[in-house]
Design a protein around this motif. Structure first.
Motif, mmCIF file in Angstrom:
data_model
loop_
_atom_site.group_PDB
_atom_site.id
_atom_site.type_symbol
_atom_site.label_atom_id
_atom_site.label_comp_id
_atom_site.label_asym_id
_atom_site.label_seq_id
_atom_site.Cartn_x
_atom_site.Cartn_y
_atom_site.Cartn_z
ATOM 1 N N PRO A 154 0.878 -1.091 -0.048
ATOM 2 C CA PRO A 154 0.116 -0.050 -0.001
ATOM 3 C C PRO A 154 0.706 1.206 -0.132
ATOM 4 O O PRO A 154 1.703 1.263 0.717
ATOM 5 C CB PRO A 154 -0.741 0.064 1.284
ATOM 6 C CG PRO A 154 -0.193 -1.192 1.962
ATOM 7 C CD PRO A 154 0.691 -1.886 1.266
ATOM 8 N N SER A 192 1.405 3.498 3.934
ATOM 9 C CA SER A 192 1.922 2.388 4.902
ATOM 10 C C SER A 192 1.981 2.909 6.257
ATOM 11 O O SER A 192 3.166 3.188 6.603
ATOM 12 C CB SER A 192 3.136 1.706 4.498
ATOM 13 O OG SER A 192 2.887 0.910 3.188
ATOM 14 N N GLY A 193 1.083 3.049 6.795
ATOM 15 C CA GLY A 193 0.917 3.848 8.162
ATOM 16 C C GLY A 193 1.877 3.379 9.205
ATOM 17 O O GLY A 193 2.766 4.030 9.555
ATOM 18 N N PRO A 194 2.128 2.008 9.515
ATOM 19 C CA PRO A 194 3.132 1.509 10.551
ATOM 20 C C PRO A 194 4.477 1.806 10.090
ATOM 21 O O PRO A 194 5.388 2.230 10.810
ATOM 22 C CB PRO A 194 3.060 0.125 10.372
ATOM 23 C CG PRO A 194 1.495 -0.254 10.087
ATOM 24 C CD PRO A 194 1.257 0.897 9.088
ATOM 25 N N MET A 195 4.952 1.912 8.702
ATOM 26 C CA MET A 195 6.147 2.089 8.266
ATOM 27 C C MET A 195 6.448 3.646 8.464
ATOM 28 O O MET A 195 7.633 3.920 8.395
ATOM 29 C CB MET A 195 6.505 1.726 6.587
ATOM 30 C CG MET A 195 6.717 0.106 6.789
ATOM 31 S SD MET A 195 7.977 -0.372 7.662
ATOM 32 C CE MET A 195 9.316 0.119 7.032
ATOM 33 N N ILE A 227 5.886 5.512 10.883
ATOM 34 C CA ILE A 227 5.950 5.784 12.579
ATOM 35 C C ILE A 227 7.276 5.905 12.700
ATOM 36 O O ILE A 227 7.486 7.081 13.702
ATOM 37 C CB ILE A 227 5.185 4.677 13.307
ATOM 38 C CG1 ILE A 227 3.849 4.557 13.020
ATOM 39 C CG2 ILE A 227 5.365 4.772 14.906
ATOM 40 C CD1 ILE A 227 2.937 5.546 13.501
ATOM 41 N N PHE A 237 6.184 -2.947 19.174
ATOM 42 C CA PHE A 237 6.008 -2.230 17.865
ATOM 43 C C PHE A 237 7.150 -2.605 16.985
ATOM 44 O O PHE A 237 6.830 -2.731 15.777
ATOM 45 C CB PHE A 237 5.759 -0.643 17.821
ATOM 46 C CG PHE A 237 5.636 0.107 16.513
ATOM 47 C CD1 PHE A 237 4.551 -0.167 16.237
ATOM 48 C CD2 PHE A 237 6.714 0.507 16.046
ATOM 49 C CE1 PHE A 237 4.250 0.576 14.915
ATOM 50 C CE2 PHE A 237 6.438 1.261 14.710
ATOM 51 C CZ PHE A 237 5.128 1.183 14.220
ATOM 52 N N ILE A 295 6.364 -4.272 13.525
ATOM 53 C CA ILE A 295 6.838 -3.514 12.005
ATOM 54 C C ILE A 295 7.639 -4.569 11.101
ATOM 55 O O ILE A 295 7.558 -4.404 10.007
ATOM 56 C CB ILE A 295 7.275 -2.382 12.295
ATOM 57 C CG1 ILE A 295 7.347 -1.354 11.132
ATOM 58 C CG2 ILE A 295 8.663 -2.062 12.677
ATOM 59 C CD1 ILE A 295 7.477 0.108 11.345
ATOM 60 N N TRP A 335 5.381 -7.040 9.781
ATOM 61 C CA TRP A 335 4.369 -6.501 8.858
ATOM 62 C C TRP A 335 5.127 -5.920 7.510
ATOM 63 O O TRP A 335 4.245 -6.142 6.738
ATOM 64 C CB TRP A 335 3.555 -5.218 9.644
ATOM 65 C CG TRP A 335 2.633 -4.496 8.821
ATOM 66 C CD1 TRP A 335 1.350 -5.060 8.739
ATOM 67 C CD2 TRP A 335 2.657 -3.648 8.010
ATOM 68 N NE1 TRP A 335 0.511 -4.167 7.866
ATOM 69 C CE2 TRP A 335 1.353 -3.152 7.495
ATOM 70 C CE3 TRP A 335 3.776 -2.637 7.414
ATOM 71 C CZ2 TRP A 335 1.101 -2.278 6.425
ATOM 72 C CZ3 TRP A 335 3.364 -1.810 6.618
ATOM 73 C CH2 TRP A 335 2.185 -1.366 6.171
#
Lengths: 180, 401
Positions: free
Chosen positions: A93, A96-99, A101, B265, B269, B272
């Protein structure tokens, strides 16, 4: 009278022990003096409260900067990856929200830390190559073994004679006039 | 001085004893429900039992690790809560017994314990050297042996310290705690892999056990704050466990909230972004079917809210707020372990069985009754520790009113 006061930064009392300084600071505060500062080679528990130190609004600046850093960090990545230069990498995507952070976190810390540092310097008027307290002979011992209390002439209650006799009554080693 | 401290501690014994009885009655009532639950639903019983076991086990172990860290690092906070931690380590014998149902229910919980499953699965065959029922049981007792030795020696020497003015027991505790911490982390890592990670035997994460150990310490800080606030209202601890010390405990809890979030996290990450089939399944099961809401709950109440509240030195200095955060953290630790274990059994979506609440409460009641029983056995402050002069502190308190 007014001329001598404008030439005078304040009156400085020198003490031999931290207890004497703490006691003197409490008495001066009790007498109504507010514009004063204490100088000590070591941290003295309760001294900050005794000279009427209060919390500044620096934490608010830090918080606003941290928030700005977070928005800039996340927004920058979003703008680059999704709006300005979208690249399809293996079907991942674009947003990529988590990336996002880790960079968001780093920029939050960077903005807050650098901003607080700069804010602290500006608020304290740093860098300050000249300060009147160093005109007092022997003041360098404030970083060695002596404890100083300076009541500044900017204080509304300051009065060259009255303040001098007040400080003299606190059992100091010496009371000196601080030249401007 | 010491006689006075002992007398003050003994004066509190009736209070602690009444807590012990209340906890025990509560534990027994819920244990009765647990027995009923066992006959209603075998499979669910063992799943909920495992949750309760790893939760209370993490408090016993957290006390042991924190006690060793205290011996290594010193600091007033450690003297203030040392007896709480020591009493916590003396629950390990209880936990050894309470863990036996896990060993008996091994086939209900762990798919690698079924020979037919292993026979049909090449990966499990390769892992069978480690993951097999016999070695699982043997390792269970080896882990407890190591924890027992550490807890036994520390408790023995702390009693010796109370009885003598010599420094040798203190030295021994310090010397043991260094290698003891290393050994503890090593053994507990294996225990976490055995008991929890192997619920999904194909999946692996190297930071997993570290997250569990950090969770242990987080739970221990919360527990120490809750018990500490209560004891701090009375002598002898009121002189030592002042509001400033309680605030320090809050600061430590903040550090571990962040450490927990950081490691959790990191695991997320890495997996993910890698998006590999053998790794992502773990999060895949936990981020859909309702489980994602439990995950959001963790982000909000296991991380964000405590972080914001504990960052403020004014808020955490207020004891009712600190107590509320600690109580909330005790609950969120259970939610976290629930989110980690339960999806391993139930792939159809979020389900909360009544036994998931009843069994942790039952075990908690029994745990607390043993804890309070142990706590009242000794003076509530360490006597004769050469690193800490309680008499001087008491004078200091007297001098300031």
């Amino acid at each position: 009278m007014s001329e001598t006061e404008s030439d005078t930064y304040g009156l400085m009392a020198e003490f031999e022990t931290p207890e004497e300084l703490l006691e003197a600071a409490k008495l001066a505060y009790g007498k109504g003096y507010r514009t004063m500062d204490a100088y000590s080679p070591l941290p003295i528990h309760g001294l900050a409260a005794a000279i009427g130190f209060h919390r500044t609004n620096l934490p608010i600046l830090t918080f606003i900067l941290a928030l700005t850093g977070a928005i800039v960090g996340y927004g920058m990545q979003y703008w680059i990856q999704v709006i300005d230069f979208p690249v399809n990498i293996g079907g991942r995507p674009l947003h990529s929200g988590p990336m996002f952070i880790p960079v968001t976190f780093e920029l939050t810390i960077l903005f807050a830390a650098v901003g607080t540092f700069v804010g602290l310097w500006i608020r304290n008027g740093l860098p300050m190559p000249y300060h009147p307290v160093f005109n007092v002979a022997g003041f360098e011992r404030a970083s060695q073994d002596r404890f100083f209390l300076c009541i500044e002439s900017a204080d509304p209650l300051f009065d060259a004679e009255g303040t001098r006799s007040f400080l003299g009554g606190l059992n100091p080693v010496e009371v000196s006039t601080v030249d401007q | 001085m010491n006689e006075e401290l002992i007398r003050q501690s003994e004066a509190l014994a009736p209070q602690l004893d009444s807590s012990r009885k209340k906890a025990f009655v509560c534990g027994l009532l819920f244990a009765a429900l647990t027995v009923v639950g066992y006959f209603i639903d075998h499979g669910q019983f063992f799943q909920s039992y495992l949750l309760a076991f790893i939760y209370w086990m993490s408090l016993s172990l957290g006390c042991l690790l924190l006690l060793m860290i205290h011996h290594l690092a010193g600091g007033r906070w450690g003297f203030a809560i040392r007896r709480i931690l020591e009493a916590g380590t003396r629950t390990l014998a209880l936990m050894l017994v309470l863990g036996v149902p896990i060993l008996l229910g091994i086939h209900e919980l762990y798919e690698w314990s079924h020979e037919d499953v292993v026979a049909a699965d090449e990966i499990l065959q390769k892992k069978a050297v480690f993951l097999n029922s016999t070695s699982f049981v043997i390792r269970y007792f080896v882990y407890f042996l190591v924890w027992f030795i550490l807890a036994f020696l520390l408790n023995k020497w702390t009693a010796a310290q109370d009885a003598t003015s010599e420094t040798s027991p203190t030295r021994r505790m310090q010397i043991l705690s260094g290698p003891g911490t290393v050994l503890f982390v090593l053994v507990t890592t294996f225990a976490a892999i055995d008991w929890i990670m192997s619920l999904e035997p194909h999946w692996f994460s190297t930071i997993y056990a570290a997250i569990y150990i950090i969770g242990q310490l987080l739970l221990t800080w919360a527990f120490a704050i809750l018990v500490g606030v209560r004891l701090s209202r009375h002598l002898p601890l009121s002189a030592l466990l002042t509001n400033e010390r309680l605030r320090d405990l809050g600061t430590f809890m903040l550090a571990f909230v962040m450490l927990w979030a950081y490691t959790s996290f990191s695991q997320f990450i890495i997996i993910w972004s890698g998006n590999l089939p053998e790794e992502i399944t773990w999060y895949y099961a936990r981020l859909q079917g309702g489980w994602q809401h439990v995950g959001y709950l963790l982000v909000a109440f296991h991380f964000a809210l405590p972080l914001v509240l504990l960052v403020s030195s004014r808020l955490k200095a207020r004891i009712p707020i600190l107590t509320a955060i600690a109580a909330g953290m005790m609950i969120m630790r259970l939610v976290d372990l629930f989110w980690i274990t339960a999806p391993a059994f139930d792939k159809t979506g979020l389900t909360l069985h009544w036994m998931d609440l009843v069994i942790p409460i039952a075990m908690g009641g029994i745990w607390l009754s043993v804890f309070y029983g142990q706590l009242k056995k000794r003076s509530l402050v360490p006597l004769n520790d050469p690193r800490f002069d309680f008499a001087a502190l008491a004078d200091e308190v007297d001098a300031h009113g």
